[in-house]
Design a protein around this motif. Structure first.
Motif: not given
Length: 170
Positions: A21-22, A95, A31-33, A25, A17-18
């Motif tokens: 997120k990157q 997710r 989304q997910w930031q 970004a 997930i991390q």
């Protein structure tokens, strides 16, 4: 192949997930930031039996939640409509993320195929999913998997947090 996640998989899931997120970004997708999805979100989904891992060479390379209850965010749809055959009983993919380093292997396609089969096995004949309007990568995968665009929903009734929603009948 996929398998249900267990509590011992939580650190692996959070790492995937991390990384996702990157990637979001870097693509300029908001989304997910924030904090979401949190460890508590992941733990709750695992406890309910909703989280699955995608395995390649016995390694977890993807994670997804196959939510099996009506999603309150989908109750009101804007700029579109759920397709006519829609029912209250549907599974929602949330997710979903594939670990970076596996680009080009079409693992997203494989994951969607397996999740669709699992939803069917569980008795669902409809699936839904949402993604940010700027997430062209996910939209491409969804259309390849047979999902059709249905409209826009607000996340947690926030008029600034809009998502494109898609639907697939099994």
């Amino acid at each position: 192949m996929i398998r249900p996640a267990t509590a011992t998989d939580a650190p692996t899931i959070m790492a995937i997930i991390q990384q996702a997120k990157q990637l979001l970004a870097a693509d300029g997708i908001p989304q997910w930031q924030g904090a979401y999805p949190t460890q508590a979100d992941i733990d709750r989904d695992i406890d309910r039996g909703y989280t699955y891992l995608l395995l390649a060479d016995h390694e977890a390379v993807g994670t997804a939640t196959l939510f099996q209850e009506p999603d309150p965010n989908y109750a009101t749809i804007y700029a579109g409509a759920w397709q006519q055959h829609s029912s209250e009983r549907y599974a929602t993919i949330h997710r979903i993320a594939i670990a970076p380093g596996h680009s080009g292997a079409h693992l997203g396609d494989l994951f969607f195929s397996n999740l669709t089969s699992e939803a069917y096995r569980l008795g669902f004949r409809e699936m839904r999913i949402d993604t940010h309007a700027n997430n062209a990568r996910m939209q491409h995968v969804l259309l390849k998997a047979g999902f059709t665009y249905s409209g826009i929903v607000r996340m947690d009734d926030d008029p600034t947090d809009l998502r494109n929603v898609y639907q697939l009948f099994l």
